[in-house]
Scaffold this active site. Sequence first.
Site, PDB file in Angstrom:
ATOM      1  N   SER A  69       9.640  -4.306   4.007  1.00 57.02           N
ATOM      2  CA  SER A  69       9.233  -4.524   2.512  1.00 57.02           C
ATOM      3  C   SER A  69      10.416  -5.706   1.850  1.00 57.02           C
ATOM      4  O   SER A  69      11.449  -5.949   2.442  1.00 57.02           O
ATOM      5  CB  SER A  69       9.581  -3.191   1.696  1.00 57.02           C
ATOM      6  N   TYR A 117      13.561   4.832  -0.607  1.00 55.84           N
ATOM      7  CA  TYR A 117      12.372   3.672   0.197  1.00 55.84           C
ATOM      8  C   TYR A 117      13.230   2.502   0.793  1.00 55.84           C
ATOM      9  O   TYR A 117      13.028   2.119   1.808  1.00 55.84           O
ATOM     10  CB  TYR A 117      11.511   3.299  -0.768  1.00 55.84           C
TER      11      TYR A 117
HETATM   12  P1  NAD Z   1      -1.048   2.974   0.672  1.00 54.81           P
HETATM   13  O1  NAD Z   1      -0.272   3.875  -0.072  1.00 54.81           O
HETATM   14  O2  NAD Z   1      -2.590   2.403   0.070  1.00 54.81           O
HETATM   15  O3  NAD Z   1      -1.270   2.905   2.199  1.00 54.81           O
HETATM   16  C1  NAD Z   1      -0.416   3.901   3.041  1.00 54.81           C
HETATM   17  C2  NAD Z   1      -1.280   4.657   4.036  1.00 54.81           C
HETATM   18  O4  NAD Z   1      -0.288   5.418   4.790  1.00 54.81           O
HETATM   19  C3  NAD Z   1      -2.032   5.653   3.253  1.00 54.81           C
HETATM   20  O5  NAD Z   1      -3.466   5.577   3.983  1.00 54.81           O
HETATM   21  C4  NAD Z   1      -1.438   6.901   3.557  1.00 54.81           C
HETATM   22  O6  NAD Z   1      -2.316   8.016   3.663  1.00 54.81           O
HETATM   23  C5  NAD Z   1      -0.770   6.765   4.918  1.00 54.81           C
HETATM   24  N1  NAD Z   1       0.175   7.601   5.055  1.00 54.81           N
HETATM   25  C6  NAD Z   1       1.024   8.177   4.390  1.00 54.81           C
HETATM   26  N2  NAD Z   1       2.053   9.239   5.054  1.00 54.81           N
HETATM   27  C7  NAD Z   1       1.447   9.126   6.361  1.00 54.81           C
HETATM   28  C8  NAD Z   1       1.910   9.813   7.283  1.00 54.81           C
HETATM   29  N3  NAD Z   1       2.929  10.624   7.448  1.00 54.81           N
HETATM   30  N4  NAD Z   1       1.339   9.656   8.588  1.00 54.81           N
HETATM   31  C9  NAD Z   1       0.328   8.648   8.617  1.00 54.81           C
HETATM   32  N5  NAD Z   1      -0.155   8.146   7.580  1.00 54.81           N
HETATM   33  C10 NAD Z   1       0.610   8.151   6.397  1.00 54.81           C
HETATM   34  O7  NAD Z   1      -0.049   1.858   0.660  1.00 54.81           O
HETATM   35  P2  NAD Z   1       0.026   0.126   1.306  1.00 54.81           P
HETATM   36  O8  NAD Z   1       0.405  -0.693   0.314  1.00 54.81           O
HETATM   37  O9  NAD Z   1      -1.105   0.015   2.212  1.00 54.81           O
HETATM   38  O10 NAD Z   1       1.365   0.553   2.265  1.00 54.81           O
HETATM   39  C11 NAD Z   1       1.193   0.077   3.606  1.00 54.81           C
HETATM   40  C12 NAD Z   1       2.572  -0.282   3.987  1.00 54.81           C
HETATM   41  O11 NAD Z   1       3.030  -1.380   3.464  1.00 54.81           O
HETATM   42  C13 NAD Z   1       3.713   1.068   3.735  1.00 54.81           C
HETATM   43  O12 NAD Z   1       4.486   0.938   4.954  1.00 54.81           O
HETATM   44  C14 NAD Z   1       4.564   0.431   2.633  1.00 54.81           C
HETATM   45  O13 NAD Z   1       5.718   0.739   2.252  1.00 54.81           O
HETATM   46  C15 NAD Z   1       4.478  -1.099   2.636  1.00 54.81           C
HETATM   47  N6  NAD Z   1       4.571  -1.987   1.671  1.00 54.81           N
HETATM   48  C16 NAD Z   1       3.632  -2.057   0.579  1.00 54.81           C
HETATM   49  C17 NAD Z   1       3.999  -2.808  -0.492  1.00 54.81           C
HETATM   50  C18 NAD Z   1       3.095  -2.825  -1.763  1.00 54.81           C
HETATM   51  O14 NAD Z   1       3.418  -3.162  -2.695  1.00 54.81           O
HETATM   52  N7  NAD Z   1       1.981  -2.047  -1.706  1.00 54.81           N
HETATM   53  C19 NAD Z   1       5.043  -3.746  -0.662  1.00 54.81           C
HETATM   54  C20 NAD Z   1       5.942  -3.583   0.483  1.00 54.81           C
HETATM   55  C21 NAD Z   1       5.688  -2.945   1.711  1.00 54.81           C
END
Ligand code: NAD
Length: 265
Positions: free
Chosen positions: A144, A157
Amino acid sequence: MGKLDGRVVVITGAARGQGEQEARLFAAEGAKVLLGDVLDEQGAAVAKEIAEEAGADRVRYVRLDVSREEDWAAAMAAAKEAFGRVDGLVNNAGILRFNELASTPLEEFRQVVEVNQIGAFLGIRAAAPEIAAAGGGTIVNTSSYTGLTGMAYVGAYAATKAAILGLTRVAALELAAKNIRVNAMCPGAVDTPMANPGLLDPAGMTDEARDAMAELYKRVVPLGRVGRPEEVAKLALFLTGEDSSYITGQPFVVDGGWMAGVSVL
Ligand code: NAD
């Protein structure tokens, strides 16, 4: 010809958000994809849609809680049974909790570490021998913006996202001889339920809250908007495909210029 023809890629957290878009794009580019998540209904529904587009023999959904060793073993076995081998992994699953460090309960900190950090570790450990046995391949970890720079109220986080960069570098060094490349993505603000809970319940988000969020991104992100999950999926595709054949051990920022500095324009 697709950029991932013949590849078999496991994608975690693929029921929604960035993982969902990665699964859709990878399948469209010719890969066979195993989707894992803890949201079984949503994950199975995404897999069904991909099957309708790409063919039922190209996609599976399995329950994969990334913090559980036994789930990883089962997911690898399922991928091999369905597709014969595994040569790619996208460690995408993650959770976010907002809290001041000084008030964060130990249990909350541990929960974030379990999913984000231990989940990525277990994924690398489970997939590396399979990818090596397939003759090589790729691992893409999801760090991230907060893995590279500070942000208040996301201490647990941010710590896990920095740890993922450490894991990425070490895995790249240790796995290079087995022809496995390991890289990390560092997204800024991306429009998924994690960054925008209004997406889970659009009716619960007021127009004012929506406007305030758009205004915030306009101010802090040089490109003037939040990112789309499809834009992160394209980076995952680059890092999984042959176009990145000489790249390993690196973090890639995809943030609309947010980390470049403060814009005074
Ligand atoms: P999101 O919450 O929509 O998707 C995350 C997915 O991970 C969900 O489907 C959730 O059910 C699944 N998940 C959660 N715990 C889990 C577990 N124990 N085992 C398996 N699956 C699990 O969010 P997103 O934005 O799509 O996030 C995807 C990745 O990107 C994450 O690692 C997040 O930290 C990272 N990220 C997101 C952002 C943002 O702004 N959205 C920014 C930087 C990094």
